[in-house]
Design a protein around this motif. Structure first.
Motif, PDB file in Angstrom:
ATOM      1  N   SER A  41      -4.815  -4.971  -9.173  1.00 44.57           N
ATOM      2  CA  SER A  41      -4.565  -4.209  -7.936  1.00 44.57           C
ATOM      3  C   SER A  41      -5.329  -4.805  -6.760  1.00 44.57           C
ATOM      4  O   SER A  41      -5.732  -4.092  -5.846  1.00 44.57           O
TER       5      SER A  41
ATOM      6  N   SER B  98      -1.434  -5.744  -3.573  1.00 46.09           N
ATOM      7  CA  SER B  98      -1.249  -4.631  -2.645  1.00 46.09           C
ATOM      8  C   SER B  98      -0.218  -4.936  -1.568  1.00 46.09           C
ATOM      9  O   SER B  98       0.205  -4.032  -0.846  1.00 46.09           O
TER      10      SER B  98
ATOM     11  N   TYR C 132      -5.174   0.754  -4.383  1.00 50.24           N
ATOM     12  CA  TYR C 132      -4.852  -0.461  -3.660  1.00 50.24           C
ATOM     13  C   TYR C 132      -6.150  -1.137  -3.232  1.00 50.24           C
ATOM     14  O   TYR C 132      -7.004  -0.510  -2.600  1.00 50.24           O
TER      15      TYR C 132
END
Length: 413
Positions: free
Chosen positions: A218, A223, A287
């Protein structure tokens, strides 16, 4: 606490033009404006004292534990005698008082709650606030992907186009049997067939209780959006669909999230009831804005795994330096585990490369896109030469492609 309403503020501000007008007409009459302001202040204080005072029970807000992304959520007020307002951290955004909207995945916190009631004159609010620390998980919306995946799963069982082989397929040899029409040719044991002068096929026992790990990156690259949605959101949905198939197949599943460092780990779960734990863990895969630390994250994951596992790594790389670190960390894990890299096919780069150029800028963009695609092909080829499998699919096709690839991988020894 007594707070003036907009009516009281408007009446107080009306004293300024009135004082100006009176001062122009009768210079000594402007003092009436001060009397007006003091009267409004006294009436506001009395109105606030007459208002209903919220009690501790009136601030006992009911907060849901989770909500799916893209859906509204309304906090349940304990009483309809008061007006309420709540302070909530992202990823929930306020719509109106206690109505919120889940814009993205993550864990939101209800930090503070206000309750107030207006006085009989409407000049003041009697207000009370309370600090809170209630969490609301914003979970991925699995309805579209799950419906599509389960339709494919049921269709395969009904019409014979298998998404998961049941009997006679697996990795553990069970017996030799006569080759029957419809069997795969790779199942033929040619040496045994030559000795018996008849076609014989190997029959395998279907294995269960395999260890499957879905490691989701992530970091900054994941993202970024692809086809209008962040890669990490697509990765989470695809991993959860494949995890659902794995749990129904009798395997142990683990969901692991990382960016600059590991930040989510569900632990090994099994059975259909374990899917709820994976769904909750997916909310913690937030994120990231930093670069992914493959070395720290994959070493940590390797230390937590007690047995040989199939590690499905959903990630993305943007430059050769990050790819070098990624390959080195994956090669170390390959000594104990099987690894499958899952990448999104970058449709935006393909669109730039295939578009007809109309200016010099279009030519430059096409050259840059070609260079990026070439570097990507080189990295994928290096992964394959290390013995690491790679799955690359279009963003919308990835969930089903990953589920089918999982079935294929679990059959391998």
């Amino acid at each position: 606490m007594i707070v003036p309403t907009q009516r009281a503020v408007a009446l107080t501000l009306a004293a300024a033009p009135a004082a100006l007008l009176l001062g122009a007409l009768r210079p000594g009459a402007w003092l009436l404006a001060i009397v007006w302001v003091l009267a409004i202040a006294v009436l506001t204080a009395l109105d606030g004292l007459l208002a209903r005072r919220p009690g501790a029970d009136d601030l006992a807000l009911a907060v849901p534990g989770s909500v799916e992304i893209g859906k509204p959520v309304t906090l349940s007020a304990p009483s309809d005698r008061f007006a309420y307002a709540a302070q909530v951290s992202p990823p929930l955004e306020p719509l109106d008082h206690l109505s919120l909207m889940a814009r993205r995945r993550g864990t939101a916190t209800v930090e503070r709650l206000w309750a107030r009631a207006a006085g009989p004159l409407g000049l003041a609010w009697r207000q009370r606030e309370r600090g809170m620390d209630a969490s609301i998980r914003v979970l991925p919306d699995l309805a579209p992907v799950r419906e599509q995946g389960m339709r494919q799963f049921l269709k395969s069982r009904q019409f014979g186009t298998r998404i998961r082989p049941d009997s006679g397929d697996g990795t553990e040899f069970q017996a030799l049997t006569d080759f029957q029409p419809g069997m795969e040719r790779r199942a033929i044991d040619w040496k045994a067939s030559a000795r018996r002068f008849a076609l014989l096929a190997r029959e395998y026992r279907t294995e269960r209780d395999n260890s499957i790990v879905f490691a989701i990156d992530s970091g900054r690259a994941m993202s970024e959006p692809v086809d209008g949605m962040p890669r990490v959101d697509r990765a989470v949905s695809a991993a959860l669909l494949a995890a659902l198939v794995a749990l129904k197949s009798g395997d142990n599943v683990r969901l692991f999230g990382f960016a600059g460092r590991p930040h989510a780990d569900s632990g090994a779960v099994s059975g259909s009831n374990g899917f709820a734990a994976l769904h909750r863990t997916a909310a913690a895969i937030d994120y990231g804005a930093e670069e992914s630390n493959y070395t720290l994250s994959l070493v940590t994951l390797d230390q937590r795994l007690q047995r040989r596992s199939l590690v499905i790594l959903l990630t993305e790389f943007t430059d050769p330096t990050a790819a070098e670190l990624m390959i080195a960390a994956a090669a170390r894990m390959l000594r104990r585990h099987r690894i499958l890299f899952v990448l999104f096919h970058d449709t935006e780069l393909d669109a730039i490369l295939d578009a007809r150029p109309h200016s010099a800028d279009d030519v430059v963009r096409a050259n840059v896109a070609h260079a990026l695609i070439r570097e990507r092909r080189i990295v994928i080829e290096r992964l394959k030469r290390h013995g690491i499998d790679v799955l690359e699919a279009a963003p919308d096709d990835l969930p089903l492609a990953l589920a089918e690839r999982y079935v294929h991988e679990r059959e391998r020894p």
